[in-house]
Design a protein around this motif. Sequence first.
Motif, PDB file in Angstrom:
ATOM      1  N   HIS A  29      12.502  -8.539   3.208  1.00  0.00           N
ATOM      2  CA  HIS A  29      13.103  -9.630   2.450  1.00  0.00           C
ATOM      3  C   HIS A  29      12.522 -10.971   2.899  1.00  0.00           C
ATOM      4  O   HIS A  29      12.545 -11.302   4.076  1.00  0.00           O
ATOM      5  CB  HIS A  29      14.619  -9.647   2.646  1.00  0.00           C
ATOM      6  N   SER A  93      18.981  -7.821 -12.755  1.00  0.00           N
ATOM      7  CA  SER A  93      18.643  -7.045 -11.561  1.00  0.00           C
ATOM      8  C   SER A  93      17.743  -7.850 -10.624  1.00  0.00           C
ATOM      9  O   SER A  93      17.913  -7.832  -9.400  1.00  0.00           O
ATOM     10  CB  SER A  93      17.960  -5.744 -11.974  1.00  0.00           C
ATOM     11  N   GLU A  96      19.780 -10.573  -8.913  1.00  0.00           N
ATOM     12  CA  GLU A  96      20.603  -9.941  -7.875  1.00  0.00           C
ATOM     13  C   GLU A  96      19.769  -9.670  -6.625  1.00  0.00           C
ATOM     14  O   GLU A  96      20.185  -9.966  -5.509  1.00  0.00           O
ATOM     15  CB  GLU A  96      21.213  -8.643  -8.412  1.00  0.00           C
ATOM     16  N   LYS A  97      18.573  -9.116  -6.815  1.00  0.00           N
ATOM     17  CA  LYS A  97      17.702  -8.778  -5.683  1.00  0.00           C
ATOM     18  C   LYS A  97      17.202 -10.033  -4.961  1.00  0.00           C
ATOM     19  O   LYS A  97      17.197 -10.096  -3.741  1.00  0.00           O
ATOM     20  CB  LYS A  97      16.514  -7.953  -6.190  1.00  0.00           C
ATOM     21  N   HIS A 100      21.056 -12.641  -4.462  1.00  0.00           N
ATOM     22  CA  HIS A 100      22.388 -12.184  -4.053  1.00  0.00           C
ATOM     23  C   HIS A 100      22.388 -10.942  -3.181  1.00  0.00           C
ATOM     24  O   HIS A 100      23.459 -10.414  -2.870  1.00  0.00           O
ATOM     25  CB  HIS A 100      23.260 -11.946  -5.290  1.00  0.00           C
ATOM     26  N   HIS A 101      21.218 -10.457  -2.796  1.00  0.00           N
ATOM     27  CA  HIS A 101      21.138  -9.282  -1.924  1.00  0.00           C
ATOM     28  C   HIS A 101      21.845  -9.615  -0.604  1.00  0.00           C
ATOM     29  O   HIS A 101      21.706 -10.727  -0.084  1.00  0.00           O
ATOM     30  CB  HIS A 101      19.667  -8.913  -1.674  1.00  0.00           C
ATOM     31  N   ARG A 104      19.706 -11.269   2.128  1.00  0.00           N
ATOM     32  CA  ARG A 104      19.345 -12.665   1.844  1.00  0.00           C
ATOM     33  C   ARG A 104      20.552 -13.586   2.026  1.00  0.00           C
ATOM     34  O   ARG A 104      20.421 -14.691   2.550  1.00  0.00           O
ATOM     35  CB  ARG A 104      18.763 -12.790   0.438  1.00  0.00           C
TER      36      ARG A 104
END
Length: 131
Positions: A29, A93, A96-97, A100-101, A104
């Motif tokens: 990430h 998606s 979100e990745k 909002h993961h 992160r």
Amino acid sequence: MALIAEELVEEWLNRKFYFTIRGLKQGNHEMDLLAISHIGDQIHRCHYEVSVSMRPVGYISELTKEGQSELGVKSAKTAAKRPHHILKQSVASWVEKKFHHPVRTAMRDKCLPGGEWECTFVHGVANTNLQ
């Protein structure tokens, strides 16, 4: 090109008196830019993801498994035309990745806990046909 684009956004933020952190990483990430500024009695927190392409030929967001199945394609990175509902699904998606993961979110909160982060996507196309 990505590095130059991130530097440009960072310079713009610095000129607006934001403190910036670029390329914060944990495992797989990575966040392009975090920007923090003290405005009045508030702390403004921003997370920027930056993408600039020389020759864009596809989508920024990958297809979800459901989208791949519905379109009948094997690759999530296909440039096949996407109906609006599948495009919305892919973008949701991706957001979100990217923003909002849990990893992160934890990285941002470790930098400056206790507040909401504004998330922004900066997108551009570099003109290679300059004369």
